[in-house]
Enzyme design. Sequence first.
Site, mmCIF file in Angstrom:
data_model
loop_
_atom_site.group_PDB
_atom_site.id
_atom_site.type_symbol
_atom_site.label_atom_id
_atom_site.label_comp_id
_atom_site.label_asym_id
_atom_site.label_seq_id
_atom_site.Cartn_x
_atom_site.Cartn_y
_atom_site.Cartn_z
ATOM 1 N N LYS A 43 -16.287 -3.700 -4.299
ATOM 2 C CA LYS A 43 -16.001 -4.486 -3.252
ATOM 3 C C LYS A 43 -14.613 -3.627 -2.778
ATOM 4 C CE LYS A 43 -13.987 -8.147 -5.576
ATOM 5 N NZ LYS A 43 -14.250 -9.258 -5.934
ATOM 6 N N ARG A 143 -14.820 -22.635 -4.535
ATOM 7 C CA ARG A 143 -14.702 -21.849 -3.199
ATOM 8 C C ARG A 143 -16.029 -22.044 -2.539
ATOM 9 N NH1 ARG A 143 -12.712 -16.075 -4.961
ATOM 10 N NH2 ARG A 143 -14.863 -15.908 -5.380
ATOM 11 N N TYR A 285 17.121 7.107 8.122
ATOM 12 C CA TYR A 285 17.269 6.079 9.025
ATOM 13 C C TYR A 285 18.643 5.245 8.424
ATOM 14 C CZ TYR A 285 13.112 6.638 11.861
ATOM 15 O OH TYR A 285 12.041 7.295 12.593
ATOM 16 N N MET A 333 7.077 5.770 8.272
ATOM 17 C CA MET A 333 5.670 5.537 8.620
ATOM 18 C C MET A 333 4.621 6.539 7.730
ATOM 19 S SD MET A 333 3.713 5.611 12.159
ATOM 20 C CE MET A 333 4.316 4.274 12.920
HETATM 21 C C1 PLP Z 1 -14.272 -9.283 -7.623
HETATM 22 C C2 PLP Z 1 -15.260 -9.887 -8.427
HETATM 23 C C3 PLP Z 1 -15.770 -9.657 -9.571
HETATM 24 C C4 PLP Z 1 -14.906 -8.515 -10.409
HETATM 25 O O1 PLP Z 1 -13.791 -8.906 -10.833
HETATM 26 P P1 PLP Z 1 -12.995 -7.862 -11.789
HETATM 27 O O2 PLP Z 1 -11.588 -8.989 -12.119
HETATM 28 O O3 PLP Z 1 -12.482 -6.860 -10.858
HETATM 29 O O4 PLP Z 1 -13.734 -7.332 -12.653
HETATM 30 C C5 PLP Z 1 -16.806 -10.423 -10.260
HETATM 31 N N1 PLP Z 1 -17.381 -11.467 -9.593
HETATM 32 C C6 PLP Z 1 -16.977 -11.732 -8.394
HETATM 33 C C7 PLP Z 1 -17.849 -12.888 -7.540
HETATM 34 C C8 PLP Z 1 -16.099 -11.062 -7.611
HETATM 35 O O5 PLP Z 1 -15.604 -11.559 -6.388
#
Ligand code: PLP
Length: 393
Positions: A43, A143, A285, A333
């Site tokens: 992700k 969650r 700046y 920037m």
């Molecule tokens: C992001 C995520 C992981 C991985 O987490 P890390 O700490 O980066 O290994 C695993 N399971 C879920 C549901 C996540 O959202």
Amino acid sequence: MSHQDLYKIQPSQIVLSRSAFKQNITFLKSRIDKSVKFSSVIKGNAYGHGVSSFIPMAEEFGIDHFSVFSAYEAEGVLKFRNNPDTRIMVMGMIRDDEIEWAVENDIEFYLFDMARLEAAINAGKKIGKPARIHLQIETGMNRTGFEEQLWQPVFDLVKKNREHLKLIGLCTHFAGAESVANYYRIQNQNKQFQKALKIAEMVFGERPLAHASSSAATLTYPEMHYDMVRIGIAQYGFWPSRETFMHQIKSSGIKRGKDPLKRVMTWKSEVMNTKWVNEGEFIGYGNVYMAGRNMQIATVPIGYSHGFGRNLTNTGYVLIKGERANVAGLVNMNMITVDITDIPNVGKGEEVVLIGHQMGNEITLASFSEMTNHLNYEILTRIPASIPRIVAN
Ligand SMILES: *Cc1c(COP(=O)(O)O)cnc(C)c1O
């Protein structure tokens, strides 16, 4: 594409190290049983490493399961994977009207509410092949996830609709396995998870596959690996926290000072210009930085628009010729000025390392800000997707 070509596109580039990734995968796999599947969590544009480069590289080393957050990210894997059998799992956001697309493309996804469960059944019916689902169990993260009173009815419903639903697994997520402060909360979550697995076993006649652990839980709680682990941050060469690192050192006999994880990413730019500034003059700046002596400064075409935060004003540094060059003045920037007074013979085009190694020195993400353990994740994922990523050995 050569480095030269990439420099024409963007003033900085990110290089992914194949050998570092290989070392991380080898280490992480040595911590889990052969029978446990390794899912690579990508992700957030593969934690800033860039999915288009990262996915094919990971596949080269045998990764065939990717976890993403959304349907949008799943589409990225479809586009960049080379192996048509590589599996994709959506752990979060997928709209009810995206479910048919997921079913058509054999994309697995989490279910955590009744509406989506119904949508999955309908999609399976309509397309004529079962939706590949993971039932997310609420165990205390609070969650998403099916609450305890729904476990039995949900399992019954899934069983009844076996024709339209393929139950791939039961899953949950721990609320902070990187800190020992959460130890009891995680133990309780795991107990709840096992309770759900027992009920599922009664309904389905066998225990479904299960997964619960991220990097921190995988490295800290071997008894919670179940059938698959979901590894994000550690595969990129970063520890989820210092505690996780210390725990590994203690539990696995790794030599002190020897880090089994290697950072995969190096972020580089180049010197755009150099000039001398007289003592007492201000640089950039306003009056943020006054030259305390006659100084030579270099401008580097990187700024807050590229993820090099304004909080690094006067405090950040980069590597030039393997030496530390401090940011002098405000981060702009798309430009910074750095002090090269004590680094001789720096000219236009000289390589500048923002994150990673150069001639035996390293800039860690920590130097990007006052280090709090979670910042790694945030800094990495804020690196713009537009910066080119290339894979090197
Ligand atoms: C992001 C995520 C992981 C991985 O987490 P890390 O700490 O980066 O290994 C695993 N399971 C879920 C549901 C996540 O959202």
